[in-house]
Design an enzyme around this catalytic site. Structure first.
Site, PDB file in Angstrom:
ATOM      1  N   TYR A   1       0.832  -1.208   0.000  1.00 55.69           N
ATOM      2  CA  TYR A   1       0.000   0.000   0.000  1.00 55.69           C
ATOM      3  C   TYR A   1       0.857   1.244   0.000  1.00 55.69           C
ATOM      4  CZ  TYR A   1       0.891   0.971   4.984  1.00 55.69           C
ATOM      5  OH  TYR A   1       1.485   1.280   6.185  1.00 55.69           O
TER       6      TYR A   1
ATOM      7  N   ARG B   1       8.116   4.209  -4.771  1.00 56.82           N
ATOM      8  CA  ARG B   1       8.189   3.270  -3.650  1.00 56.82           C
ATOM      9  C   ARG B   1       7.170   2.145  -3.820  1.00 56.82           C
ATOM     10  NH1 ARG B   1       7.541   5.428   2.416  1.00 56.82           N
ATOM     11  NH2 ARG B   1       5.378   5.698   1.693  1.00 56.82           N
TER      12      ARG B   1
ATOM     13  N   ARG C   1      -7.742 -20.570  -1.070  1.00 53.86           N
ATOM     14  CA  ARG C   1      -6.699 -20.406  -0.055  1.00 53.86           C
ATOM     15  C   ARG C   1      -5.603 -21.463  -0.182  1.00 53.86           C
ATOM     16  NH1 ARG C   1      -4.881 -21.778   4.968  1.00 53.86           N
ATOM     17  NH2 ARG C   1      -4.173 -20.044   6.276  1.00 53.86           N
TER      18      ARG C   1
ATOM     19  N   LYS D   1       6.546  -1.819   1.967  1.00 58.25           N
ATOM     20  CA  LYS D   1       5.355  -1.240   2.601  1.00 58.25           C
ATOM     21  C   LYS D   1       4.175  -2.200   2.419  1.00 58.25           C
ATOM     22  CE  LYS D   1       3.154   3.286   3.274  1.00 58.25           C
ATOM     23  NZ  LYS D   1       3.635   3.513   4.635  1.00 58.25           N
TER      24      LYS D   1
ATOM     25  N   GLU E   1      12.338   2.610  14.158  1.00 58.94           N
ATOM     26  CA  GLU E   1      11.442   3.682  13.718  1.00 58.94           C
ATOM     27  C   GLU E   1      10.218   3.687  14.608  1.00 58.94           C
ATOM     28  OE1 GLU E   1      10.422   2.761   9.657  1.00 58.94           O
ATOM     29  OE2 GLU E   1       9.997   0.671  10.133  1.00 58.94           O
TER      30      GLU E   1
END
Length: 283
Positions: free
Chosen positions: A32, A51, A99, A147, A179
């Site tokens: 995301y 990114r 799945r 991310k 962070e």
């Protein structure tokens, strides 16, 4: 009711649906981005898309960002939702398939959606009082530079911060700060140097962090990209975080100890203003 974008269409938010077999839902197999919107315009768009493309490549998710008119999609979301200040969230998963831990067969369409969130970015009252944070061990997976939507531990730590009556958590590995839960961590040393963690698999390469480093260097501030410890941060002249939704946000307390005089630092506030000016100049 907001208008959202999903799989090539703009629909009302209550009409947007994702399959129960979506890999993002079952395995957190998705990436995301969050774009800031100020004065009705997206900030640092190109860096965010770069990114995103890197995250897709690292996760081997087969989605070509150039196949869709993302500048147009973003502009339409802003217009249809009358968004002047806030964020746009964009998520891309590996798609829907029965799945299985193994990835679905090649050619499975990615699931793509985006939506707006109106929020105050410039006038956030926390900028005037500063953030109070606590530290906790960093127990996330080792590829924090991607991310992904694997945000459970970050969410748990934000809840732990709330239970402790503070604003957020800085994550620590060994004796070194990695962070924040959703921000990059920075300090200003007593001799005026800006210190932020060096890039690698241990932290997300923040877009706001990148812009701020350029702004700081252009203003004559020495920037050191290196690890720092909690005691060094507690003894710093100033501390702050950077993120798309917080911009540059002062940190005034770490684990109950004041940073500097316990008030937002003048250098931090100057950098916050400089970043907001940079954002507004992009229009």
């Amino acid at each position: 009711m907001r208008t959202v974008y999903i799989n090539g269409q703009f629909v009302a938010e209550d009409a947007a649906h994702v399959s129960i077999f979506d890999r993002g839902l079952l395995f957190a197999d998705a990436v995301y981005e969050v774009f800031s919107v100020l004065d009705g315009r997206v900030i640092d768009y190109a860096a965010h898309m770069m990114r995103l493309e890197r995250s897709l490549a690292e996760m081997t998710i087969d989605y070509d960002c150039s196949a869709a008119d993302w500048p147009g999609i973003v502009a339409t979301l802003i217009e249809r939702n009358a968004l002047t200040e806030g964020t746009i969230y964009l998520q891309i998963s590996r798609g829907a398939a029965d799945r299985d831990f193994l990835f679905p067969k090649p050619g499975t369409p990615a699931t793509v959606f985006a939506f707006t969130q109106a929020r105050a970015l410039v006038t956030n009252p926390m900028a005037a009082r500063g953030m109070r944070i606590i530290t906790r061990p960093d127990r996330r997976w080792g590829r924090r530079d991607i991310k992904t939507v694997q945000l459970l531990y970050a969410s748990m730590m934000k809840m732990e911060a709330r239970a402790a009556g503070v604003d957020d958590v800085w994550l620590v590995e060994g004796d070194v700060v990695t962070e924040g839960t959703s921000q990059n961590a920075c300090i200003i040393t007593p001799n005026g140097h800006l210190v932020t963690r060096d890039l690698g698999h241990h932290i997300l390469p923040g877009v706001t962090r990148l812009s701020l480093i350029d702004i700081a260097r252009e203003s004559g501030i020495t920037v050191e990209e290196r690890p720092f410890t909690i005691p060094e941060a507690q003894g710093a002249a100033e501390a702050f975080v950077t993120s798309a939704s917080l911009f540059v946000m002062p940190v005034v307390e770490i684990d109950g100890l004041s940073v500097g005089d316990g008030r937002p630092g003048m250098e931090t506030l100057a950098l916050r203003k400089a970043y907001i000016d940079h954002a507004r100049a992009q229009g």
